[in-house]
Write a protein that holds these residues in place. Structure first.
Motif, PDB file in Angstrom:
ATOM      1  N   GLU A 139       0.809  -1.223   0.000  1.00  0.00           N
ATOM      2  CA  GLU A 139       0.000   0.000   0.000  1.00  0.00           C
ATOM      3  C   GLU A 139       0.842   1.272   0.000  1.00  0.00           C
ATOM      4  OE1 GLU A 139      -0.729  -0.836   4.659  1.00  0.00           O
ATOM      5  OE2 GLU A 139      -0.903  -2.162   2.936  1.00  0.00           O
ATOM      6  N   ASP A 140       2.111   1.176   0.394  1.00  0.00           N
ATOM      7  CA  ASP A 140       3.002   2.336   0.378  1.00  0.00           C
ATOM      8  C   ASP A 140       3.862   2.395  -0.883  1.00  0.00           C
ATOM      9  OD1 ASP A 140       2.148   3.038   2.973  1.00  0.00           O
ATOM     10  OD2 ASP A 140       3.574   1.611   3.846  1.00  0.00           O
ATOM     11  N   SER A 141       3.621   1.504  -1.810  1.00  0.00           N
ATOM     12  CA  SER A 141       4.514   1.324  -2.938  1.00  0.00           C
ATOM     13  C   SER A 141       4.053   2.062  -4.187  1.00  0.00           C
ATOM     14  CB  SER A 141       4.626  -0.164  -3.280  1.00  0.00           C
ATOM     15  OG  SER A 141       5.120  -0.902  -2.176  1.00  0.00           O
ATOM     16  N   VAL A 142       5.017   2.638  -4.898  1.00  0.00           N
ATOM     17  CA  VAL A 142       4.802   3.134  -6.254  1.00  0.00           C
ATOM     18  C   VAL A 142       5.410   2.104  -7.196  1.00  0.00           C
ATOM     19  CG1 VAL A 142       5.267   4.950  -7.936  1.00  0.00           C
ATOM     20  CG2 VAL A 142       4.810   5.544  -5.537  1.00  0.00           C
ATOM     21  N   ILE A 143       4.555   1.462  -7.965  1.00  0.00           N
ATOM     22  CA  ILE A 143       4.954   0.332  -8.810  1.00  0.00           C
ATOM     23  C   ILE A 143       4.986   0.788 -10.258  1.00  0.00           C
ATOM     24  CG2 ILE A 143       4.263  -1.977  -9.592  1.00  0.00           C
ATOM     25  CD1 ILE A 143       2.937  -2.345  -6.831  1.00  0.00           C
ATOM     26  N   VAL A 144       5.937   0.263 -11.003  1.00  0.00           N
ATOM     27  CA  VAL A 144       6.006   0.564 -12.431  1.00  0.00           C
ATOM     28  C   VAL A 144       5.767  -0.717 -13.212  1.00  0.00           C
ATOM     29  CG1 VAL A 144       8.515   0.290 -12.558  1.00  0.00           C
ATOM     30  CG2 VAL A 144       7.352   1.717 -14.224  1.00  0.00           C
ATOM     31  N   ALA A 145       4.951  -0.608 -14.244  1.00  0.00           N
ATOM     32  CA  ALA A 145       4.601  -1.759 -15.080  1.00  0.00           C
ATOM     33  C   ALA A 145       5.223  -1.594 -16.455  1.00  0.00           C
ATOM     34  CB  ALA A 145       3.082  -1.884 -15.214  1.00  0.00           C
ATOM     35  N   GLY A 146       5.536  -2.714 -17.080  1.00  0.00           N
ATOM     36  CA  GLY A 146       6.061  -2.675 -18.428  1.00  0.00           C
ATOM     37  C   GLY A 146       4.967  -2.436 -19.446  1.00  0.00           C
ATOM     38  N   SER A 147       5.367  -1.911 -20.590  1.00  0.00           N
ATOM     39  CA  SER A 147       4.475  -1.756 -21.734  1.00  0.00           C
ATOM     40  C   SER A 147       5.114  -2.500 -22.901  1.00  0.00           C
ATOM     41  CB  SER A 147       4.289  -0.275 -22.072  1.00  0.00           C
ATOM     42  OG  SER A 147       3.440  -0.115 -23.182  1.00  0.00           O
ATOM     43  N   CYS A 168      -1.947  -0.660  -4.199  1.00  0.00           N
ATOM     44  CA  CYS A 168      -0.698   0.105  -4.072  1.00  0.00           C
ATOM     45  C   CYS A 168      -0.987   1.603  -4.100  1.00  0.00           C
ATOM     46  CB  CYS A 168       0.275  -0.285  -5.176  1.00  0.00           C
ATOM     47  SG  CYS A 168      -0.271   0.199  -6.825  1.00  0.00           S
ATOM     48  N   ARG A 169       0.031   2.401  -3.880  1.00  0.00           N
ATOM     49  CA  ARG A 169      -0.145   3.860  -3.919  1.00  0.00           C
ATOM     50  C   ARG A 169      -0.426   4.332  -5.333  1.00  0.00           C
ATOM     51  NH1 ARG A 169       4.062   6.982  -0.485  1.00  0.00           N
ATOM     52  NH2 ARG A 169       2.586   6.239   1.092  1.00  0.00           N
ATOM     53  N   SER A 170       0.330   3.807  -6.304  1.00  0.00           N
ATOM     54  CA  SER A 170       0.123   4.192  -7.695  1.00  0.00           C
ATOM     55  C   SER A 170       0.900   3.250  -8.599  1.00  0.00           C
ATOM     56  CB  SER A 170       0.595   5.637  -7.931  1.00  0.00           C
ATOM     57  OG  SER A 170       0.323   6.037  -9.256  1.00  0.00           O
ATOM     58  N   ILE A 171       0.497   3.216  -9.863  1.00  0.00           N
ATOM     59  CA  ILE A 171       1.232   2.465 -10.877  1.00  0.00           C
ATOM     60  C   ILE A 171       1.605   3.417 -12.009  1.00  0.00           C
ATOM     61  CG2 ILE A 171       1.076   0.660 -12.651  1.00  0.00           C
ATOM     62  CD1 ILE A 171      -0.544  -0.991 -10.757  1.00  0.00           C
ATOM     63  N   ARG A 172       2.831   3.315 -12.471  1.00  0.00           N
ATOM     64  CA  ARG A 172       3.340   4.116 -13.570  1.00  0.00           C
ATOM     65  C   ARG A 172       3.800   3.201 -14.707  1.00  0.00           C
ATOM     66  NH1 ARG A 172       1.019   7.479 -11.107  1.00  0.00           N
ATOM     67  NH2 ARG A 172       1.853   9.364 -10.123  1.00  0.00           N
ATOM     68  N   MET A 173       3.829   3.744 -15.924  1.00  0.00           N
ATOM     69  CA  MET A 173       4.435   3.060 -17.071  1.00  0.00           C
ATOM     70  C   MET A 173       5.387   4.075 -17.701  1.00  0.00           C
ATOM     71  SD  MET A 173       1.080   1.106 -18.657  1.00  0.00           S
ATOM     72  CE  MET A 173       1.952  -0.153 -19.579  1.00  0.00           C
ATOM     73  N   LEU A 174       6.691   3.877 -17.499  1.00  0.00           N
ATOM     74  CA  LEU A 174       7.684   4.876 -17.892  1.00  0.00           C
ATOM     75  C   LEU A 174       8.422   4.523 -19.174  1.00  0.00           C
ATOM     76  CD1 LEU A 174       9.167   5.691 -14.373  1.00  0.00           C
ATOM     77  CD2 LEU A 174       7.222   6.745 -15.544  1.00  0.00           C
ATOM     78  N   THR A 190       9.297   1.597  -6.156  1.00  0.00           N
ATOM     79  CA  THR A 190       9.329   0.490  -5.206  1.00  0.00           C
ATOM     80  C   THR A 190       9.422  -0.867  -5.881  1.00  0.00           C
ATOM     81  OG1 THR A 190       7.827   1.822  -3.848  1.00  0.00           O
ATOM     82  CG2 THR A 190       8.190  -0.453  -3.169  1.00  0.00           C
ATOM     83  N   ALA A 191       8.693  -1.041  -6.974  1.00  0.00           N
ATOM     84  CA  ALA A 191       8.593  -2.366  -7.584  1.00  0.00           C
ATOM     85  C   ALA A 191       8.315  -2.230  -9.073  1.00  0.00           C
ATOM     86  CB  ALA A 191       7.500  -3.190  -6.906  1.00  0.00           C
ATOM     87  N   TYR A 192       8.525  -3.328  -9.793  1.00  0.00           N
ATOM     88  CA  TYR A 192       8.387  -3.335 -11.250  1.00  0.00           C
ATOM     89  C   TYR A 192       8.114  -4.753 -11.710  1.00  0.00           C
ATOM     90  CZ  TYR A 192      10.383  -3.406 -16.060  1.00  0.00           C
ATOM     91  OH  TYR A 192      10.620  -3.600 -17.393  1.00  0.00           O
ATOM     92  N   PHE A 193       7.243  -4.895 -12.697  1.00  0.00           N
ATOM     93  CA  PHE A 193       7.044  -6.207 -13.311  1.00  0.00           C
ATOM     94  C   PHE A 193       6.868  -6.025 -14.815  1.00  0.00           C
ATOM     95  CE2 PHE A 193       2.850  -4.576 -12.410  1.00  0.00           C
ATOM     96  CZ  PHE A 193       2.090  -4.955 -13.497  1.00  0.00           C
ATOM     97  N   GLU A 194       7.348  -7.023 -15.550  1.00  0.00           N
ATOM     98  CA  GLU A 194       7.169  -7.032 -17.011  1.00  0.00           C
ATOM     99  C   GLU A 194       7.311  -8.464 -17.503  1.00  0.00           C
ATOM    100  OE1 GLU A 194       8.310  -4.545 -21.032  1.00  0.00           O
ATOM    101  OE2 GLU A 194       8.828  -3.763 -19.052  1.00  0.00           O
ATOM    102  N   PRO A 195       6.429  -8.891 -18.425  1.00  0.00           N
ATOM    103  CA  PRO A 195       6.398 -10.303 -18.802  1.00  0.00           C
ATOM    104  C   PRO A 195       7.343 -10.716 -19.923  1.00  0.00           C
ATOM    105  CG  PRO A 195       4.512  -9.171 -19.729  1.00  0.00           C
ATOM    106  CD  PRO A 195       5.239  -8.171 -18.887  1.00  0.00           C
ATOM    107  N   ASP A 196       8.025  -9.774 -20.589  1.00  0.00           N
ATOM    108  CA  ASP A 196       8.816 -10.191 -21.750  1.00  0.00           C
ATOM    109  C   ASP A 196       9.940  -9.202 -22.019  1.00  0.00           C
ATOM    110  OD1 ASP A 196       9.655 -11.624 -23.938  1.00  0.00           O
ATOM    111  OD2 ASP A 196       8.087 -10.894 -25.281  1.00  0.00           O
TER     112      ASP A 196
END
Length: 241
Positions: A139-147, A168-174, A190-196
């Motif tokens: 809940e305190d995390s700013v997470i970034v997701a892959g595109s 989470c606090r927010s999700i970004r795609m940078l 805080t965190a990041y995930f991407e599938p490929d």
């Protein structure tokens, strides 16, 4: 890169989302020429030397991964940002010893920021030691997701966003995997995930992140290797949660 920001797209590669500008191969040649001048016996794997597509990139890596020393380079990570004139792309240079990443350098020329790390020696930003952020809960995390540029990988990325957004606090795609890893290492994310992803997206950041106290695994929690394509990145506590 500074002079070429906003360069025209020269062609597309694996898909219409996978771009190449005239600046990408120029940057790679500068890096490759210098590496081979200093280390003529070392092997070099650059994104612009490999045919588009995950099968081609995996094949290229498999042919070189057992080398004593292998340089794994993305000359411009975040090419779509670069082509659009957005200054959010970096140079990523990783060095592997017999398949294990041991040195990482990520240069952000637009912010004059140089991230670097050597295994067991700590991670640094412009010479100052860096560590991951102190967030201890999602809940305190700013997470970034892959595109992903691979159309088949967009659906799992969107599923992850849908699952995490309420918690989470927010999700970004940078738009730059290497930048995501560097920014987690210095506490901006805080965190990041991407599938490929490809090895040149992650080889440098994997070392920097580890030395800053973060954790990089595949989506099942196994430790990162150069062959890992689907990644989960964060502080250890948030990853477990």
């Amino acid at each position: 890169m500074k002079k070429g920001l906003g360069a025209d797209v020269k062609k597309t590669k694996a898909s219409k989302k996978d771009l190449l500008t005239e600046i990408d191969p120029i940057c790679q040649k500068i890096i490759e020429d210098e590496v081979l001048k200093q280390f003529p016996l070392h092997k070099f794997l650059g994104e612009e030397s490999v045919d588009p597509g995950s099968a081609a990139s995996s094949k290229a890596l498999s042919e070189l991964i057992s080398s004593e020393w292998l340089w794994v380079v993305d000359p411009i990570d975040g090419t779509t940002n670069f082509a659009q004139g957005m200054p959010m792309s970096v140079i990523s240079i990783g060095v592997a010893h017999r398949g294990k990443p041991v040195v990482g350098v990520i240069l952000d020329p637009f912010r004059d920021e140089l991230f670097h790390a050597k295994l067991s020696c700590g991670a640094f930003l412009n010479g100052q030691r860096i560590v991951c952020g102190s967030e201890s809960a999602v809940e305190d995390s700013v997470i970034v997701a892959g595109s992903p540029t691979n159309l088949r990988s967009i659906a799992p990325s969107l599923r992850g966003i849908n699952a995490l957004m309420p918690h989470c606090r927010s999700i970004r795609m940078l738009g730059s995997a290497a930048l995501h890893l560097a920014w987690i290492a210095c506490g901006r994310l805080t965190a990041y995930f991407e599938p490929d992803l490809n090895s040149w997206d992650t080889a440098a950041g994997a070392v920097i992140l580890r030395e800053a106290g973060g954790r990089l695994t595949d989506l099942e929690g196994s430790d990162y290797q150069l062959t890992t394509r689907a990644v989960s990145v964060s502080t250890g506590f948030v990853t477990r949660e």
